[in-house]
Design a protein around this motif. Structure first.
Motif, PDB file in Angstrom:
ATOM      1  N   ASP A  64      -5.041   5.585  -1.292  1.00 22.74           N
ATOM      2  CA  ASP A  64      -6.087   4.543  -1.796  1.00 22.74           C
ATOM      3  C   ASP A  64      -6.024   3.442  -0.608  1.00 22.74           C
ATOM      4  O   ASP A  64      -5.115   2.676  -0.711  1.00 22.74           O
ATOM      5  CB  ASP A  64      -6.045   4.096  -3.005  1.00 22.74           C
ATOM      6  CG  ASP A  64      -6.482   5.230  -4.024  1.00 22.74           C
ATOM      7  OD1 ASP A  64      -7.401   5.996  -3.775  1.00 22.74           O
ATOM      8  OD2 ASP A  64      -5.792   5.047  -5.262  1.00 22.74           O
ATOM      9  N   GLY A  65      -7.206   3.111   0.083  1.00 17.74           N
ATOM     10  CA  GLY A  65      -6.933   1.861   0.745  1.00 17.74           C
ATOM     11  C   GLY A  65      -7.080   0.589   0.085  1.00 17.74           C
ATOM     12  O   GLY A  65      -7.066   0.572  -1.224  1.00 17.74           O
ATOM     13  N   ARG A  66      -6.647  -0.497   0.667  1.00 15.96           N
ATOM     14  CA  ARG A  66      -6.350  -1.816  -0.153  1.00 15.96           C
ATOM     15  C   ARG A  66      -7.656  -2.026  -1.072  1.00 15.96           C
ATOM     16  O   ARG A  66      -8.911  -1.846  -0.494  1.00 15.96           O
ATOM     17  CB  ARG A  66      -6.239  -2.926   0.849  1.00 15.96           C
ATOM     18  CG  ARG A  66      -7.207  -3.189   1.996  1.00 15.96           C
ATOM     19  CD  ARG A  66      -6.692  -4.384   2.862  1.00 15.96           C
ATOM     20  NE  ARG A  66      -5.467  -3.946   3.540  1.00 15.96           N
ATOM     21  CZ  ARG A  66      -4.496  -4.533   3.908  1.00 15.96           C
ATOM     22  NH1 ARG A  66      -4.817  -6.204   3.636  1.00 15.96           N
ATOM     23  NH2 ARG A  66      -3.398  -4.483   4.472  1.00 15.96           N
ATOM     24  N   GLY A  67      -7.501  -2.778  -2.199  1.00 16.19           N
ATOM     25  CA  GLY A  67      -8.593  -3.180  -2.972  1.00 16.19           C
ATOM     26  C   GLY A  67      -9.408  -2.002  -3.638  1.00 16.19           C
ATOM     27  O   GLY A  67     -10.438  -2.106  -4.531  1.00 16.19           O
ATOM     28  N   THR A  68      -8.892  -0.642  -3.482  1.00 16.68           N
ATOM     29  CA  THR A  68      -9.260   0.435  -4.152  1.00 16.68           C
ATOM     30  C   THR A  68      -8.411   1.443  -4.999  1.00 16.68           C
ATOM     31  O   THR A  68      -7.050   1.143  -4.614  1.00 16.68           O
ATOM     32  CB  THR A  68     -10.022   1.361  -3.326  1.00 16.68           C
ATOM     33  OG1 THR A  68      -9.204   1.956  -2.372  1.00 16.68           O
ATOM     34  CG2 THR A  68     -11.044   0.482  -2.530  1.00 16.68           C
ATOM     35  N   GLY A  69      -8.852   2.052  -5.900  1.00 20.17           N
ATOM     36  CA  GLY A  69      -7.790   2.995  -6.727  1.00 20.17           C
ATOM     37  C   GLY A  69      -6.730   2.547  -7.297  1.00 20.17           C
ATOM     38  O   GLY A  69      -6.778   1.340  -8.162  1.00 20.17           O
ATOM     39  N   SER A  70      -5.811   3.054  -7.039  1.00 20.08           N
ATOM     40  CA  SER A  70      -4.284   2.484  -7.501  1.00 20.08           C
ATOM     41  C   SER A  70      -3.707   1.508  -6.609  1.00 20.08           C
ATOM     42  O   SER A  70      -2.596   1.061  -6.958  1.00 20.08           O
ATOM     43  CB  SER A  70      -3.441   3.699  -8.001  1.00 20.08           C
ATOM     44  OG  SER A  70      -4.156   4.556  -8.788  1.00 20.08           O
ATOM     45  N   SER A  71      -4.123   1.078  -5.540  1.00 21.02           N
ATOM     46  CA  SER A  71      -3.699   0.183  -4.628  1.00 21.02           C
ATOM     47  C   SER A  71      -3.923  -1.271  -5.146  1.00 21.02           C
ATOM     48  O   SER A  71      -4.621  -1.500  -5.928  1.00 21.02           O
ATOM     49  CB  SER A  71      -4.397   0.573  -3.287  1.00 21.02           C
ATOM     50  OG  SER A  71      -3.516   1.787  -2.632  1.00 21.02           O
ATOM     51  N   ASP A  72      -3.123  -2.252  -4.202  1.00 25.96           N
ATOM     52  CA  ASP A  72      -3.567  -3.598  -4.780  1.00 25.96           C
ATOM     53  C   ASP A  72      -5.062  -3.785  -4.724  1.00 25.96           C
ATOM     54  O   ASP A  72      -5.549  -3.676  -3.660  1.00 25.96           O
ATOM     55  CB  ASP A  72      -2.575  -4.314  -3.896  1.00 25.96           C
ATOM     56  CG  ASP A  72      -2.509  -5.762  -4.175  1.00 25.96           C
ATOM     57  OD1 ASP A  72      -3.105  -6.390  -5.146  1.00 25.96           O
ATOM     58  OD2 ASP A  72      -1.219  -6.387  -3.809  1.00 25.96           O
TER      59      ASP A  72
END
Length: 348
Positions: A64-72
């Protein structure tokens, strides 16, 4: 595979935690994200089957890219350099000396930039649905109409993106894809994400990419004109364009088994299976009656028995009977196994 792979975390150079998963064995393929939620995507039957099929021959890495899903979720910068930091962090965390890149939509420009600036790390690329100048892929009226919903009605955007724009139709697949979009991020981050995407332009880097690159195109002109994909392929030193049959602007849905065979073959051998779109149906499929084939195709899209009955104009009991017969003929024991068989063997 039961369940889903463990979610791990990579730390970027600007201290953002990036969620990623690793499954399978073989050459490493990084499936780069656009607006993603890897945990939710495993609940989409067609995507799960794609992940499981590809991981039979490849080490598949999802993130997941930053800001999305389970990422930060505090993304900060969403420009090209930020996306490159995400990719670099995941590659370092996986410990791969060389990788293959599968770039979808927004991630196409990031893949090109990475391959141009770090060519010794990239063996092959496969790109779909994007452009060197992302505004070229985002400018058609149908796409702009969809993006206008991001701030107006987030739930409607998620539903429209899954069913109308991406062509997942109805049934469980479509509902699960919409939920993956809905839970991927917030409307505010999505707004900034798409705004930054429209500014991406890696045209000047195309000539520096030495990795053999397969550019696939399957979109109606109202979504992404074929000229956009053609310019991308022609701008690359070793680019090859393949136009897939159909108009559904996604992979592994329309012609799912053929798409999977092409992708696997490309990453394993570098060969392009140009005739895969016209490959004959497997022998086991021909053992099914026409009505059983109809039921199988609808089951594979995630429809319930009641929905299949409505679509075919038959009773739910008759659907159950056809399903039992086709399970027996295909040697499967459940809807999930039937769906997997259909995706693997092109029953679409």
């Amino acid at each position: 595979m039961t369940g889903e792979p463990e979610v791990r975390y990579a730390q970027t150079s600007d201290d953002i935690a990036i969620a990623y998963q690793v499954v399978g064995s073989g050459p490493v393929v990084i499936w780069m994200p656009s607006l993603s939620n890897i945990r939710a995507q495993w609940r989409v039957p067609a995507l799960r089957m794609a992940y499981e099929r590809l991981s039979q021959d490849l080490t598949l890495v999802l993130y997941d890219g930053r800001g999305t899903g389970s990422s930060d979720r505090r993304p900060g910068d969403l420009g090209l350099d930020a996306h490159l930091r995400d990719l670099e962090a995941v590659i370092e965390a996986v410990g791969a000396d060389r990788v293959n890149l599968l770039g979808y939509y927004h991630a196409v420009a990031t893949a090109v930039a990475y391959a141009a600036t770090d060519p010794q790390r990239v063996d092959r690329m496969l790109l779909f649905g994007g452009a060197a100048r992302m505004r070229d892929a985002m400018s058609p009226a149908q796409t702009q109409a969809l993006l206008s919903l991001v701030e107006q009605d987030w739930d409607l955007f998620a539903d429209a993106a899954a069913t109308a724009w991406l062509g997942w139709g109805s049934g469980e697949n479509a509902g699960r894809v919409a939920e993956a979009f809905r839970t991927a991020t917030t409307p505010a981050v999505a707004r900034d994400w798409f705004a930054e995407a429209a500014r991406l332009d890696v045209s000047d880097l195309l000539g520096q990419v030495v990795a053999p690159t397969l550019v696939l195109h399957r979109q109606a002109a109202g979504q992404i004109p074929v000229e956009v994909s053609r310019r991308l392929a022609e701008g690359l030193r070793n680019g090859t364009l393949v136009e897939l049959e159909g108009t559904t602007p996604t992979l592994f849905v329309e012609g799912g088994a053929r798409d999977l065979a092409m992708v696997s073959r490309w990453f394993l051998t570098g060969e392009v299976c140009r005739d895969s779109a016209s490959a004959p149906a497997p022998t086991a499929l021909t053992a099914l009656t026409t009505r059983e084939q109809d039921v199988l195709r609808l089951i594979a899209t995630g429809r319930t028995n009641a929905s299949v009955a409505r679509d075919l104009g038959i009773t739910e009991h008759t659907v159950e009977r056809h399903a039992a017969n086709l399970y027996r003929k295909l040697g499967v024991r459940s809807r999930a196994e039937a769906t997997a068989w259909a995706i693997r063997n092109g029953a679409d």
